[in-house]
Structure formats: structure tokens, C-alpha cells
Write a protein that holds these residues in place. Structure first.
Motif, mmCIF file in Angstrom:
data_model
loop_
_atom_site.group_PDB
_atom_site.id
_atom_site.type_symbol
_atom_site.label_atom_id
_atom_site.label_comp_id
_atom_site.label_asym_id
_atom_site.label_seq_id
_atom_site.Cartn_x
_atom_site.Cartn_y
_atom_site.Cartn_z
ATOM 1 N N UNK A 59 46.787 -1.598 24.256
ATOM 2 C CA UNK A 59 45.838 -0.812 23.461
ATOM 3 C C UNK A 59 45.538 0.520 23.928
ATOM 4 N N UNK A 60 45.410 0.330 25.211
ATOM 5 C CA UNK A 60 44.721 1.635 25.884
ATOM 6 C C UNK A 60 45.751 2.899 25.779
ATOM 7 N N UNK A 61 47.113 2.583 25.856
ATOM 8 C CA UNK A 61 48.187 3.418 25.799
ATOM 9 C C UNK A 61 48.283 3.914 24.475
ATOM 10 N N UNK A 62 47.765 3.467 23.623
ATOM 11 C CA UNK A 62 47.940 3.982 22.055
ATOM 12 C C UNK A 62 46.777 5.404 22.047
ATOM 13 N N UNK A 63 47.438 6.239 21.098
ATOM 14 C CA UNK A 63 46.778 7.341 21.236
ATOM 15 C C UNK A 63 45.291 7.257 20.858
ATOM 16 N N UNK A 64 45.036 6.383 19.736
ATOM 17 C CA UNK A 64 43.736 6.013 19.296
ATOM 18 C C UNK A 64 43.427 4.619 19.434
ATOM 19 N N UNK A 65 43.174 4.145 20.557
ATOM 20 C CA UNK A 65 43.322 2.556 20.747
ATOM 21 C C UNK A 65 42.348 1.766 19.651
ATOM 22 N N UNK A 66 41.346 2.534 19.169
ATOM 23 C CA UNK A 66 40.644 1.804 18.230
ATOM 24 C C UNK A 66 41.251 1.469 16.865
ATOM 25 N N UNK A 67 42.568 2.277 16.718
ATOM 26 C CA UNK A 67 43.435 2.032 15.633
ATOM 27 C C UNK A 67 44.385 1.029 15.773
ATOM 28 N N UNK A 68 44.542 0.578 17.246
ATOM 29 C CA UNK A 68 45.522 -0.601 17.628
ATOM 30 C C UNK A 68 45.124 -1.948 16.865
ATOM 31 N N UNK A 69 46.234 -2.612 16.305
ATOM 32 C CA UNK A 69 46.032 -3.728 15.598
ATOM 33 C C UNK A 69 45.257 -4.825 16.540
ATOM 34 N N UNK A 70 45.429 -4.755 17.929
ATOM 35 C CA UNK A 70 44.960 -5.483 18.735
ATOM 36 C C UNK A 70 43.681 -5.246 19.333
ATOM 37 N N UNK A 71 43.034 -4.071 18.624
ATOM 38 C CA UNK A 71 41.961 -3.417 19.543
ATOM 39 C C UNK A 71 40.536 -4.520 19.308
ATOM 40 N N UNK A 72 40.590 -5.028 18.265
ATOM 41 C CA UNK A 72 39.281 -5.885 18.308
ATOM 42 C C UNK A 72 39.727 -7.291 18.933
ATOM 43 N N UNK A 73 40.972 -7.933 18.810
ATOM 44 C CA UNK A 73 41.306 -8.957 19.647
ATOM 45 C C UNK A 73 40.900 -8.697 20.994
#
Lengths: 391, 651
Positions: B184-198
Motif C-alpha cells: 500500500x505504501x509503495x503506491x503513489x497515492x496510498x489512500x487510493x489503493x484497494x487495500x488501504x482501508x483493509x
């Protein structure tokens, strides 16, 4: 922490000192590794002449396994083969090769070749190919040691390389002399000893020393044709088996042996036929004794009781010197005369002993010391390397 | 007999047709021998053997695993250490010490697990990969159980800290989240990652508030509309009263604070603060300990015990030991929801939560393929004084029983037998008997190995085994014609009979060849010469030859005579000794005095008297000649001696 010391007996050589516990325990960092095989021998690869870096590569031999091995390890920080960075600190395996029978003794012949003695009676020279990290057999003498031809092979218990010659001894009481390039033995002394020969070391160019299971130290001179030792020394009367022998690297007349009851004996082969001093040390078989190759006031012993001791005979030299400087009563001790008498033969030396293993369990079968590095292997299937423990 | 808990499992032996039902077996220590008993009719018998193979069946298979050997060796050291610093301390420091030991055991399991993991990754062989992967999962289950036992039985922390330990336990063993966070953190915008809330939810479920809040701040930064909500949720998380390991707050204080905080959460939920963001609303519900919501996140928790701990964290933070089992059972039931039945691991953990030590050990013994785990765990628990009441209807207590089983398994291994010795040492009731039984079965290939075995026996005063080992080695040496070695071994065993036997061999060899072999040994017998009469004679007789060789005739003559008159020499050897006297009698100088000559003559008459009874001499002219020569030599010597002695006295 206090200092532990054992006083050596002088003169008569018969005085036995009480067993004293070394009090000082070493605190240095140890690199350890469990290797899934009981380790019978550990040996540093010799450093090339004029090398400045500490030793990095050592060989181990295993025993009592269904399949025994000779293995080459490295403790180098660079050029590590391990994929995992954090394992760099502990010894990592470079290569290994199967060895038939227990590895009873092992020694590097040169930078690339290792000679191993087997419980099957054979002696093998392995070559370590450093470019592709493999081991191969470069020479093998099957049946080097045997009872009567009808009775099968006898374990080879000890070897010593004195390039180009390789001396081997065994439970058959035989001494063989091989050279790496010849298939046949250069010389064989059958029935050299009526009991089991446990170890062998080089004394002078043409002379070797053997120890046997009835407490005798024998000198063999290979310039002479006869099959008799040129001199026999023995532990007085008690016939306690001797298991190991090492010679002082610079003063060739000083010899150390270790015996079944854990005693360290120092001999002066120029005089007498009994040890100069008997030092009660370990509580079980003293398996190996080694003088430090370049700093021979230091000696190392390891034992079946699971301990490894560092004997420092240099300690009292500095003490005495400082004693002189402070103008003590003893003016008869001149520094010059001191340097002539070896620390190991001096009459009343105080030896500082350090136990290098704090929680002994199973036997420490073998040790080797080179430069400032120590390597040892145990029956608890582990190998240990202490770097820079020795300033 | 007690009832059998499990039906015995069937082991099929490859290559054996069990349908024929013709098998026989024999128990061995740790192993079993088995073969087929297909007897054929008499006329067929000599054509081919009916059952060409004997099978060895091993009970404790894990003993033969290469990676587990590290576990056995390393834990051996810990075990021995634990037995040594026995009961020195009491109370708290004792508990701390035992927890440290328990942690050491666990770290060994972990190290071994990592090793197996590395092996699984590096191997290309799919079968080996499977083998190592299975090993990893078994080891990780072992560590999981051990850790829980440590919390429940050894640490036995009071309410509050108990929950902290359980949380750590879950965090340590449910570690998928860490990989997910990285992703998730590697993603450019972590909050948009599908697993962010998980990920945020998992953090909350595991009570990792700081990490959850960090992620939440990213959401606040990325999404201006939810800043307010985030702030409130963040505040709630921050304020959550948690029990800590070393705080001084009392349980009542904690409960009071918790109550307040709970009400606050309730308020925010009710007034719809989080209504616009379902994720945050769920989080708030979790904080409130809403079981239905938590259970909905089942997939994120993966196991029922995670669910249990989360439930405890948000519903019963001050749970006590004794209450755990209620929640454990219901968590398991809720989590499985009747869809699947519990597995062995589940029942083991459940038993631990129920504080039923014996059930844990029993289930582990059945489920695991080695004795290592139960033996070491039981021993440790026994050191915590938790097992005293339990005695088995067979053998000794449970600790000893399991240790014996484990050690027997080690002893049947060609190399690990050395470890087993220390385990037997710490089994007070049957350990010694087991050791005596096993140690005689070790094959002794080299003297060095024999010495190691001997040392073990000598340290434990097992004199019978010492004798037997030395005898085996002495026999071997005799067979190999190494009389010197054989004598050394019998001297070590103080085996007089065998020393006599070997001495006779030496003497026989001397009579045949006229020279002694193995002089280096015989010349150095020392005090061990006294072990047997024959050995004494051998040593003394050799001494006579040495003296004779060194031309010490008087001393040699005296010794020779003494060997006969003091009855040290066996009668059968007297003739040889008298013959040895012949050259001394023939010397120009008088060696034997008159008195000595009389004694010699008496010896000779004794020999001829006993020999003639056996009617041997009459048939042997050579022997008769020898006797006559001796008589003549003695008479001549007597004459010379009398003259000489007379002369000396006169002068």
C-alpha cells in the motif's frame, strides 16, 4: 572478574598441582553455526606468505554420521555467497565433499590441498578449487592402515604434513610416510607401536613425534633405517593415554601433550624421559593442544568436558619486568636470562588461564588458531569462530 | 487400561503385502523390526527364501530430518541449562527466568523455521519444496502453541498485562498485514489503493493504534472532505485506554477510563459523525466492540484466535485468566459458524485457553510427528510446578515419560545419541535404566568413539557397562592380533581374567619364538602389573630377561628364583625358568649361592615329581636329558658355591 592461575611444577616434573578453575570467562563475540553433523576437526587454511588480512577460510570434518563430509567454510565479510545479507557474519559453506568413514584427523598440505585421515584406514588428499568452489579427490591411499591382511582395516588416527611428506599413524600401530604424488608409501614401519598411536607431529626435518595409548611419547628419526624409535618418553608409571601432541613453533625442544584425564604435560625432549611439568587442566580427555603459531607463549586446549582453555604464559613476563622496574627484591632475574628460558619451562611461572566457553555441554573435539582468529567444533554439531579475540 | 483417545493409525510398509496377514515383528528401543512370515511347503523351501527382507520401522521420524537436527542440538543446550539452575530463585525472578528459557526455546524454533524456509525457497525439486514448506508450517504451529502456553501457564500475567501478551502473540503470528502495508505504501497515492482501508482495519483489529493513526493522517491529507472525521477518529484512537505491561494504574482506574471512552465512541456513532464514510463508521463500530462488525472482518483476521483477541480488546479489556475459556469457545463457534469443524491446532489452542495443560500435551503428542515439542514443553511446565499432581498409570510421571520417549528416539539415531545422555540423566526414575540399556548397543567403530562412550559410563559409575565396553574392545584387539592394545583395554577395565588370558598369549608367543613382542608395553606396565598374577609374572619375567641382557646376573638369578619360590610363576612354566637358569649356573663366576642352589634343586624335584605323576617325562627323551643336564649343572654349581663360601668365610 578475577584472574585464574595455575602454577606449573618445575624441577622434578612430578609434582601435580591441584585442579583450579579458570575464573575469567571470555566475553568476546563468537560467530556460531549449527551444521547438522558432529564436527571432529576444524582447520584454518594457511595464509599465503606475507598476507596481512586475517584468515577467512577453514575446513571441517565430521564423524559418526551415516555420510561424513569434509567441508570448506568462509567467515569473510566480502565475497559472501549467501543470498541473505544478514548471514554474512556467521560461517557460510563454500563447498563440501563426501568422506568415507569418520574424519579422524585433517591438515592442510598447502593452500589448496587438504589431507584427511579416515576411520576406514584410508588417507585422502582433497583439492579445493577456489575458482568454482568445489572439492575433488586428488590422491587416495586405501588401506593405509590395517591389521593383518585377513583382519581388515584399522582406523587412521593422526596425520602430519611436512611437505612434501605426509606421515600417518593408526590404531594398528603403524607409521606410514607418503608423498602426494606417489601411489605407494615411501616408507612404512609395521608394528611401530604395540598400542594405539593417537597422534603425530613434526619435531625436526627428519624427525616426528608420536603419542600412544599407554602414555608414551616417542621420537622417530627417519634418517635411520631401523624400525625402533630413537627415544621414548613416558608419563611416569600411570600409563594414562596421550591423545594429542604439539611442538613449540620456535623452540623445537618444547613439546606439549594432552592426556585422557585432561592433563596438559610439557616436555623438554633435550633432557630426561619424563615431562617437565604436569598441569591438571580439564576434567575429561584433552583432545587437542596447539601452541599459537606466531605467539607461542599462548597455548590452547580443548576437551571432552566441553571446555576450551587459553593458556597465557606471557603474563608473568610483564609482571616480572614491572617487578624489576619497581626495584623489587629479585635482582637475580635479568631480562636477558628470562628471554633465554622459555616461558613454558621456567621454574615457577604463573599461567593465566581463560576458559573460552561459558556454558560447556558436549565435547569440543577440535580447535585451530591462526593470527587473531580461533575456530573450534563440537559434538553439539556446531562450529564457532572467534575473531580478533587475541590482541 | 484407559480408553484409547484416537484410533491407532495404520502404517503401510512399502513392498509388503499386508493382505496376506502374515507378518511378525519385534520391538526394539525406538525402532521395530518386521518381516513377512510366508512359510512354504517343504519341497519348495530351498528354491527361494520365503521372506527376503527384514524391515526397520522407525517411530520418531523427525529425528532423521537434517534441519531439525539444529533444533535438537540447540535446544539440548537450553534444556541442560534449565536443569542446572534449578530452583535457585523464587517468586518473580524465577518466573522471569523461566520466561527467558521459554523464549530461548521459541527463538530456536524460529531459527529452524527460517532455515526450512530458506531451503524451501532455494530448492528446485517440487517434492523437497513441499517437504520444507510442510516443515515450516509445522514449526510455525509449534511456535504458536508454545507462545500461547508461555502466556497462559508460565507468565500467567494478571488481567491487563494478559491482554498485552495476547495482542503481541497475535501480532507475531498473523503477519500478512506487514506485506500488505508495504504494498500500500509503495503506491503513489496510498489512500487510493484497494487495500488501504483493509490495512487500517487490520491495524485496528490488532490494536496497533499508532500505525493505524499514521495511515489515517495520510487519508486526511489526501482527502480534504474527511479531515474532520479523521481528526475525531484519530482522537478516539489516541484516547483509547489500553492496559500496559508496566503501568501503575489499577484495574478499576482502567475500567473507569475505558467506560468513559466507550461512551464517547457511542456518542459519535449515534450522532452520525462517520455516516458519510462507511469505512470509518466500521472502524468506530470495531472500537465499540460490535461483535457483528468485527466478525464481518473475518477474512482480515484469518483465524478464530485473532477474532478472540480483538473481541477481548474491545469488549473485555480486563479479562482474567479464568474467564478466557468462555470467550475462547464462543469465539471459535462464532468464527467457524458451523461451516467447518475445528482442526487439531484449534483444539490444542482451545485447551490452552481452558487452562488444561494435560489436554494440550496429549493433543500435541497425537498431532505432532515428533516427541521434541511435548518433551521440552512438559519439562519446562514441570519446572513451573504445574504438573505435580499428575501421575501416569504407567511408568513414572508425564515429564519423565515424554523425556524418555524423546531421548530413546535420539538414541536410535546413529549420531544424535550423545544428546540423549543428558536427557536420561534428568529422568530420576528410569533414566539410568534406559541409558544402561541403550548405551551397550552403540556400535564402536573406532577407539575414539569407544572412549567417548566409556567416558559417559565412567562419569555415571556404570561399572558393568565400562567392563563390557572394555571387553568388547579387548576382544576386538585380540582378534586383530594387537595384544598390546588388548592388554591396555583389560587393564583399563581391571579385568583380571582377561589380562591373564592375554599374558598367557604373550608367554606362549615367547616360548614359540624365543623373543618378546610389544616390549614397549611390557617394559612399562608399572603398577598395573598387579592386576593379575599372570601379568605380574609376565612383567617380572621380562624384567629378568632385561637384567640378564644387562649382565646383572646376581639380581637376575635372585629374581628368577623368587618367581618360583614365591609361586608367582605358573607351574607349567617352571621348566622354562629352570632352563633359563642353566646359563647362569654355567657361568665361571658363582651366581647362585649354596642356599639358592638347594632351592633350585627343590624346584626341579617338584617339577619332575608332578610331571612324572602325569607320566609325561618317561616318554620324552629330550625332556629327560634336560632334567639330567640341570641336575648336573646344579651339582657342579653347588660344589663351587660351597668352596667359595667356605673360602670367603675363612678369609
Amino acid at each position: 572478574m578475577g584472574k585464574g592461575s595455575v602454577k606449573a611444577g618445575g624441577g622434578s616434573g612430578l609434582r601435580r598441582e591441584g585442579r583450579k578453575e579458570p575464573l575469567r570467562r571470555s566475553m568476546e563475540e563468537v560467530l556460531a553455526r549449527y551444521v547438522s553433523q558432529k564436527v571432529s576437526k576444524t582447520r584454518w587454511r594457511p595464509l599465503p606468505p606475507a598476507a596481512l588480512q586475517p584468515p577467512e577460510v577453514f575446513a571441517t570434518g565430521s564423524w559418526d554420521n551415516e555420510e561424513n563430509k569434509v567441508s570448506i567454510w568462509s567467515v569473510g565479510d566480502l565475497g559472501s555467497l549467501s543470498s541473505n545479507g544478514e548471514y554474512n557474519a556467521e560461517p557460510h559453506l563454500l563447498c563440501d565433499i563426501q568422506h568415507s568413514g569418520d574424519v579422524m584427523d585433517m591438515q592442510f598440505l598447502d593452500q589448496e590441498r587438504i589431507v584427511a585421515a579416515s576411520s576406514t584406514g584410508s588417507v585422502t588428499v582433497f583439492r579445493h578449487h577456489q575458482n568454482n568452489q568445489t572439492l575433488s579427490v586428488s590422491q587416495k591411499w586405501e588401506n593405509a592402515h590395517f591389521y593383518d591382511p585377513s583382519h581388515g582395516n584399522a582406523p587412521c588416527t593422526g596425520i602430519v604434513c611436512n611437505s612434501p611428506e605426509i606421515f600417518t599413524v593408526g590404531e594398528d600401530g603403524r607409521i606410514n610416510v607418503f608423498t602426494a604424488d606417489r601411489k605407494e608409501a615411501v616408507r612404512t614401519v609395521d608394528n611401530a607401536d604395540s598400542s594405539t598411536l593417537h597422534a603425530v607431529t613434526r619435531l625436526r626435518t627428519t624427525e616426528i613425534l608420536t603419542v600412544n595409548s599407554i602414555g608414551q611419547l616417542k621420537i622417530w628419526d627417519f634418517r635411520q633405517q631401523g624400525n625402533e624409535p630413537s627415544q621414548i618418553f613416558s608419563l611416569t608409571g600411570e600409563r594414562i593415554p596421550l591423545h594429542c601432541v604439539d611442538r613449540h613453533p620456535s623452540q623445537q625442544h618444547i613439546v606439549a601433550t594432552g592426556s585422557q584425564d585432561g592433563m596438559l604435560s610439557i616436555w623438554d625432549v633435550r633432557q630426561g624421559d619424563i615431562p617437565v611439568s604436569l598441569l591438571n587442566a580439564h576434567e575429561a580427555e584433552l583432545w587437542e593442544v596447539h601452541f599459537h603459531p606466531s605467539n607461542p607463549d599462548h597455548l590452547f586446549t580443548c576437551s571432552e568436558d566441553g571446555t576450551l582453555w587459553h593458556w597465557d604464559a606471557s603474563a608473568d613476563v610483564s609482571e616480572r619486568k614491572s617487578y624489576l622496574h619497581t626495584g623489587g627484591r629479585s635482582t637475580t632475574f635479568l631480562p636477558q636470562s628470562q628471554s633465554v628460558i622459555s616461558a613454558w619451562l621456567r621454574n615457577d611461572p604463573t599461567r593465566e588461564i581463560t576458559n573460552l566457553i561459558s556454558n560447556p555441554t558436549l565435547s569440543v573435539n577440535s580447535l585451530d588458531v591462526l593470527g587473531s582468529c580461533l575456530v573450534y567444533g563440537t559434538d553439539a554439531e556446531s562450529i564457532y569462530v572467534k575473531k580478533n579475540f587475541f590482541a | 487400561m484407559e480408553e484409547v483417545d484416537e484410533d491407532p493409525s495404520v502404517t503401510l510398509i512399502p513392498g509388503v503385502n499386508s493382505d496376506k496377514k502374515q507378518l511378525c515383528f519385534a520391538w526394539g528401543p525406538g525402532e521395530m523390526l518386521m518381516c513377512e512370515t510366508l512359510f512354504r511347503s517343504a519341497e519348495n523351501q530351498d528354491k527361494s527364501p520365503g521372506c527376503p527382507y527384514v524391515y526397520i520401522i522407525r517411530k520418531d521420524q523427525d529425528v532423521y530430518s537434517q534441519t531439525l537436527r539444529k533444533l535438537f542440538n540447540e535446544s539440548h543446550g537450553i534444556f541442560v541449562g534449565l536443569q542446572k539452575d534449578e530452583k535457585e530463585k523464587a517468586g518473580k525472578s524465577r518466573t522471569a527466568q523461566l520466561v527467558r528459557v521459554s523464549k530461548n526455546y521459541r527463538s530456536v524454533i524460529r531459527a529452524c523455521m527460517e532455515d526450512s524456509h530458506q531451503m524451501a525457497i532455494s530448492t528446485r525439486d517440487p517434492a523437497m519444496h513441499l517437504h520444507h514448506s510442510t516443515q515450516v508450517s509445522i514449526l510455525s504451529a509449534m511456535e504458536l502453541i508454545w507462545n500461547l502456553c508461555e502466556i497462559m501457564f508460565i507468565e500467567a500475567a494478571p488481567a491487563g498485562p494478559l491482554l498485552c501478551h495476547l495482542l503481541d502473540w497475535v501480532r507475531l503470528h498473523v503477519c500478512d498485514v506487514d506485506n500488505m502495508v508495504c504494498e500500500v505504501l509503495r503506491n503513489e497515492s496510498p489512500t487510493k489503493h484497494e487495500n488501504f482501508w483493509n490495512v487500517v482495519t487490520i491495524f485496528v483489529l490488532q490494536g496497533r493504534m499508532d500505525e493505524a493513526r499514521q495511515l489515517l493522517s495520510k487519508e486526511a491529507n489526501a482527502n480534504p472532505t474527511s479531515v474532520n472525521m479523521c481528526k475525531i477518529l484519530d482522537e478516539l484512537m489516541k484516547k483509547m485506554p489500553v492496559p500496559s505491561l508496566n503501568s501503575i494504574q489499577t484495574l478499576t482506574e482502567l475500567e473507569l477510563k475505558w467506560q468513559h471512552w466507550h461512551e464517547e465512541c457511542q456518542r459519535f456513532l449515534k450522532d452520525g459523525t462517520f455516516a458519510s464514510n462507511p469505512h470509518m463508521e466500521t472502524l468506530c463500530k470495531i472500537l465499540l466492540g460490535d461483535e457483528k462488525t468485527i466478525l464481518e472482518k473475518k477474512d482480515l483476521m484469518t483465524t478464530w484466535y485473532h477474532f478472540l483477541v480483538t473481541r477481548l480488546l474491545y469488549c473485555h479489556p480486563t479479562v482474567k485468566h479464568v474467564e478466557l475459556h468462555v470467550y475462547a469457545q464462543s469465539s471459535l463457534d462464532l468464527f467457524l459458524g458451523g461451516e467447518s469443524s475445528p482442526e487439531p491446532l484449534d483444539s490444542i489452542l482451545l485447551a490452552a485457553f481452558e487452562f488444561d495443560i494435560h489436554q494440550v500435551i496429549k493433543e500435541c503428542s497425537i498431532a505432532l510427528s515428533n516427541w521434541w515439542f511435548v518433551a521440552h514443553l512438559t519439562d519446562l511446565l514441570d519446572h513451573c510446578n504445574l504438573l505435580q499432581s499428575h501421575n501416569l498409570y504407567f511408568g513414572s510421571n508425564m515429564r519423565e515419560y515424554l523425556l524418555l520417549e524423546y531421548a530413546s528416539g535420539l538414541f536410535s539415531h546413529h549420531s544424535l545419541w550423545q544428546l540423549a545422555v543428558d536427557y536420561f540423566d534428568h529422568c530420576p526414575e528410569y533414566g539410568r535404566a534406559y541409558l544402561e540399556h541403550h548405551i551397550e548397543r552403540i556400535p564402536l567403530d573406532t577407539e575414539r568413539k569407544a572412549l567417548k562412550v566409556l567416558r559417559i559410563c565412567e562419569q555415571r559409575m556404570m561399572s558393568e557397562q565400562v567392563r563390557s565396553i572394555c571387553k568388547i574392545m579387548a576382544m576386538k584387539a585380540v582378534r586383530n592380533n594387537r595384544l598390546g592394545s588388548a592388554l591396555s583395554w583389560s587393564i583399563r577395565a581391571k579385568d583380571a581374567a582377561f589380562a591373564t588370558l592375554i599374558s598367557d598369549r604373550f608367554l606362549k608367543e615367547y616360548c614359540e619364538r624365543g623373543t618378546f613382542s610389544d616390549l614397549d608395553l611390557i617394559d612399562n606396565l608399572g603398577p598395573s602389573m598387579l592386576l593379575s598374577d599372570r601379568l605380574t609374572f609376565l612383567g617380572k619375567y621380562r624384567e629378568f630377561h632385561r637384567m640378564y641382557g644387562e649382565k646383572q646376573f646376581f639380581a637376575a638369578a635372585k629374581l628368577l628364583l623368587m618367581l618360583m619360590t614365591a609361586r608367582i610363576a605358573p607351574c607349567s612354566f617352571w621348566m622354562t625358568l629352570l632352563t633359563d637358569a642353566l646359563p647362569l649356573l654355567e657361568q665361571k663366576e658363582v651366581i647362585f649361592s649354596a642356599d639358592q642352589t638347594y632351592e633350585l634343586m627343590k624346584c626341579l624335584e617338584d617339577v619332575t615329581a608332578t610331571e612324572s605323576k602325569k607320566q609325561k617325562f618317561q616318554d620324552d627323551d629330550a625332556e629327560m636329558m634336560k632334567v639330567e643336564m640341570l641336575r648336573l649343572a646344579m651339582a657342579r654349581n653347588l660344589a663351587k658355591a660351597i668352596v667359595k663360601e667356605g673360602t670367603v668365610e675363612e678369609s
